[in-house]
Design a protein around this motif. Structure first.
Motif, PDB file in Angstrom:
ATOM      1  N   PHE A  90       0.850  -1.188   0.000  1.00  0.00           N
ATOM      2  CA  PHE A  90       0.000   0.000   0.000  1.00  0.00           C
ATOM      3  C   PHE A  90       0.888   1.241   0.000  1.00  0.00           C
ATOM      4  CE2 PHE A  90       0.988  -0.732   4.400  1.00  0.00           C
ATOM      5  CZ  PHE A  90       0.904   0.489   5.064  1.00  0.00           C
ATOM      6  N   ASP A  91       0.294   2.396  -0.305  1.00  0.00           N
ATOM      7  CA  ASP A  91       1.080   3.635  -0.317  1.00  0.00           C
ATOM      8  C   ASP A  91       0.331   4.807   0.320  1.00  0.00           C
ATOM      9  OD1 ASP A  91      -0.787   4.373  -2.201  1.00  0.00           O
ATOM     10  OD2 ASP A  91       0.639   4.791  -3.813  1.00  0.00           O
ATOM     11  N   TRP A  92      -0.642   4.498   1.184  1.00  0.00           N
ATOM     12  CA  TRP A  92      -1.409   5.496   1.921  1.00  0.00           C
ATOM     13  C   TRP A  92      -2.318   6.339   1.008  1.00  0.00           C
ATOM     14  CZ3 TRP A  92       3.366   3.858   3.399  1.00  0.00           C
ATOM     15  CH2 TRP A  92       3.490   3.404   4.720  1.00  0.00           C
ATOM     16  N   THR A  93      -2.612   5.861  -0.197  1.00  0.00           N
ATOM     17  CA  THR A  93      -3.482   6.592  -1.106  1.00  0.00           C
ATOM     18  C   THR A  93      -4.548   5.651  -1.657  1.00  0.00           C
ATOM     19  OG1 THR A  93      -2.382   6.164  -3.236  1.00  0.00           O
ATOM     20  CG2 THR A  93      -1.429   7.886  -1.831  1.00  0.00           C
ATOM     21  N   LYS A  94      -5.440   6.187  -2.498  1.00  0.00           N
ATOM     22  CA  LYS A  94      -6.523   5.402  -3.080  1.00  0.00           C
ATOM     23  C   LYS A  94      -6.086   4.595  -4.302  1.00  0.00           C
ATOM     24  CE  LYS A  94     -10.476   7.790  -3.408  1.00  0.00           C
ATOM     25  NZ  LYS A  94     -11.320   9.005  -3.667  1.00  0.00           N
ATOM     26  N   ASN A  95      -4.937   4.917  -4.866  1.00  0.00           N
ATOM     27  CA  ASN A  95      -4.451   4.198  -6.034  1.00  0.00           C
ATOM     28  C   ASN A  95      -2.949   4.435  -6.180  1.00  0.00           C
ATOM     29  OD1 ASN A  95      -3.898   6.633  -7.745  1.00  0.00           O
ATOM     30  ND2 ASN A  95      -6.108   6.867  -7.524  1.00  0.00           N
ATOM     31  N   TRP A  96      -2.318   3.695  -7.057  1.00  0.00           N
ATOM     32  CA  TRP A  96      -0.891   3.935  -7.282  1.00  0.00           C
ATOM     33  C   TRP A  96      -0.548   4.189  -8.735  1.00  0.00           C
ATOM     34  CZ3 TRP A  96       2.419   1.011 -10.348  1.00  0.00           C
ATOM     35  CH2 TRP A  96       1.939  -0.230 -10.787  1.00  0.00           C
ATOM     36  N   ASN A  97      -1.320   3.696  -9.675  1.00  0.00           N
ATOM     37  CA  ASN A  97      -0.925   3.834 -11.082  1.00  0.00           C
ATOM     38  C   ASN A  97      -1.855   4.755 -11.854  1.00  0.00           C
ATOM     39  OD1 ASN A  97      -3.170   2.224 -11.265  1.00  0.00           O
ATOM     40  ND2 ASN A  97      -2.236   0.647 -12.534  1.00  0.00           N
ATOM     41  N   GLN A  98      -2.388   5.753 -11.165  1.00  0.00           N
ATOM     42  CA  GLN A  98      -3.252   6.726 -11.825  1.00  0.00           C
ATOM     43  C   GLN A  98      -2.743   8.136 -11.547  1.00  0.00           C
ATOM     44  OE1 GLN A  98      -7.527   5.787 -11.202  1.00  0.00           O
ATOM     45  NE2 GLN A  98      -6.794   3.925 -10.234  1.00  0.00           N
ATOM     46  N   GLY A  99      -1.424   8.275 -11.577  1.00  0.00           N
ATOM     47  CA  GLY A  99      -0.824   9.587 -11.391  1.00  0.00           C
ATOM     48  C   GLY A  99      -0.192   9.817 -10.040  1.00  0.00           C
ATOM     49  N   VAL A 100      -0.393   8.909  -9.086  1.00  0.00           N
ATOM     50  CA  VAL A 100       0.201   9.080  -7.763  1.00  0.00           C
ATOM     51  C   VAL A 100       1.699   8.815  -7.808  1.00  0.00           C
ATOM     52  CG1 VAL A 100       0.178   8.308  -5.372  1.00  0.00           C
ATOM     53  CG2 VAL A 100      -1.950   8.466  -6.650  1.00  0.00           C
ATOM     54  N   LEU A 101       2.082   7.710  -8.439  1.00  0.00           N
ATOM     55  CA  LEU A 101       3.483   7.361  -8.614  1.00  0.00           C
ATOM     56  C   LEU A 101       3.796   7.273 -10.101  1.00  0.00           C
ATOM     57  CD1 LEU A 101       3.720   4.464  -5.990  1.00  0.00           C
ATOM     58  CD2 LEU A 101       4.749   6.720  -5.755  1.00  0.00           C
TER      59      LEU A 101
END
Length: 328
Positions: A90-101
């Motif tokens: 997890f990365d403390w957000t709602k998603n990871w491959n939609q602009g977060v990272l």
């Protein structure tokens, strides 16, 4: 996101343990709930985003938290090799491959578990990860801080928001497994929250048929004492009566010196992971210490690092992937 979450961060918790004084290991019956470990796909370690991916299906409770402030998802791939016991992240957000990272060309087959960081994040501009099957609850709403890393709410306030949101989420995702809010240190806050959302039920019957109850109760725990570790989690799970997710833990005690050595941390990891894997009521757990930049360790001792500053895995990181067993 995370705005980027104010870098919001998650900031985890880092701070504090579930309780101040170490309790004795409780005696008597422990509530145990049978459930299977999560399944996940794993990928082979990749040194570039164009590296072919090898997948393997594994069962396991171990996961990692990767700070979105690192801005790049590719280092996470190293934890999901065919022989690794790490199965989720997890990365403390709602998603990871939609602009977060930065995720161009990156595929990570380990289970990603989104988080609803705070009560105002359900309907913000970020969308949930495609295909999610679990959702982590509010991150440390018991923490009063002016640093932007947590938004404090009274338990009753959080409960009113939760009741509306959990119904909405379950209508949209009927098979979702939802984690409770997770505390920085205040178990009383969480007990009051549960009593607010399920006033006619109790932990003795797993909160009955209360439509607002989460599927799992979540915890953070930082200590260097194995007996304290076991006793605190046993007591915590009995207090809430549902399966437990330990989403942050490490061999660390805030405000305490001397810091544990790498050998002491290695031994602690082996003992805690072995014990956690034996408890049927523990669903998932995640060691805290996966970051290249030391500032994202938020003061946790460097000997807990699973990743070095150059992005390579430390010896402890390799041990973690080996089910906590030391590598000779």
């Amino acid at each position: 996101m995370f705005k980027f979450l104010t870098i919001l961060t998650w900031c985890l918790a880092l701070s504090l343990t579930i309780a101040q004084d170490a309790p004795n290991v409780p005696t008597g019956d422990v509530i145990t709930l049978s459930l299977s470990s999560s399944e996940a796909q794993a990928t082979a370690s990749a040194t570039s985003t164009n590296t072919p991916i090898v997948t393997a299906t594994r069962n396991g409770k171990a996961g990692i938290g990767w700070p979105s402030q690192e801005k790049d998802a590719s280092p996470v791939i190293q934890f999901f090799t065919p022989n690794s016991t790490v199965s989720w992240w997890f990365d403390w957000t709602k998603n990871w491959n939609q602009g977060v990272l930065n995720s161009d060309g990156v595929e990570i087959d380990g289970q990603f578990v989104p988080m609803l960081f705070g009560v105002d994040y359900l309907n913000n501009f970020d969308t949930f990860q495609d295909g999610m099957t679990e959702l982590m609850g509010y991150n440390e709403p018991d923490l009063k801080s002016n640093t932007g890393v947590s938004v404090y709410l009274e338990p009753s306030q959080a409960a009113e928001k939760w009741k509306t949101q959990i119904i909405q989420i379950r209508q949209q995702y009927p098979n979702i497994k939802i984690h409770s809010p997770v505390m920085a240190s205040n178990k009383t806050w969480l007990l009051e929250f549960f009593k607010s959302i399920c006033p006619d039920d109790s932990a003795s019957d797993g909160w009955g048929n209360c439509e607002y109850k989460p599927d799992y109760v979540s915890a953070h725990l930082y200590t260097t004492d194995m007996n304290y570790f076991k006793g605190t989690l046993i007591e915590f799970q009995k207090d809430f009566g549902i399966p437990l997710v330990l989403s942050e833990f490490a061999c660390h005690k805030f405000g305490s010196d001397p810091h544990p050595s790498l050998e002491e941390v290695s031994t602690f990891m082996e003992e805690t992971m072995t014990w956690l894997d034996q408890q049927e009521w523990v669903v998932k757990y995640a060691w805290f210490g996966v970051s290249r930049d030391p500032q994202w360790l938020f003061g946790v001792y460097e000997t807990n690092r699973l990743m070095a500053t150059d992005g390579s895995l430390t010896s402890l990181g390799k041990q973690y992937m080996n089910g906590g067993k030391k590598i000779s």
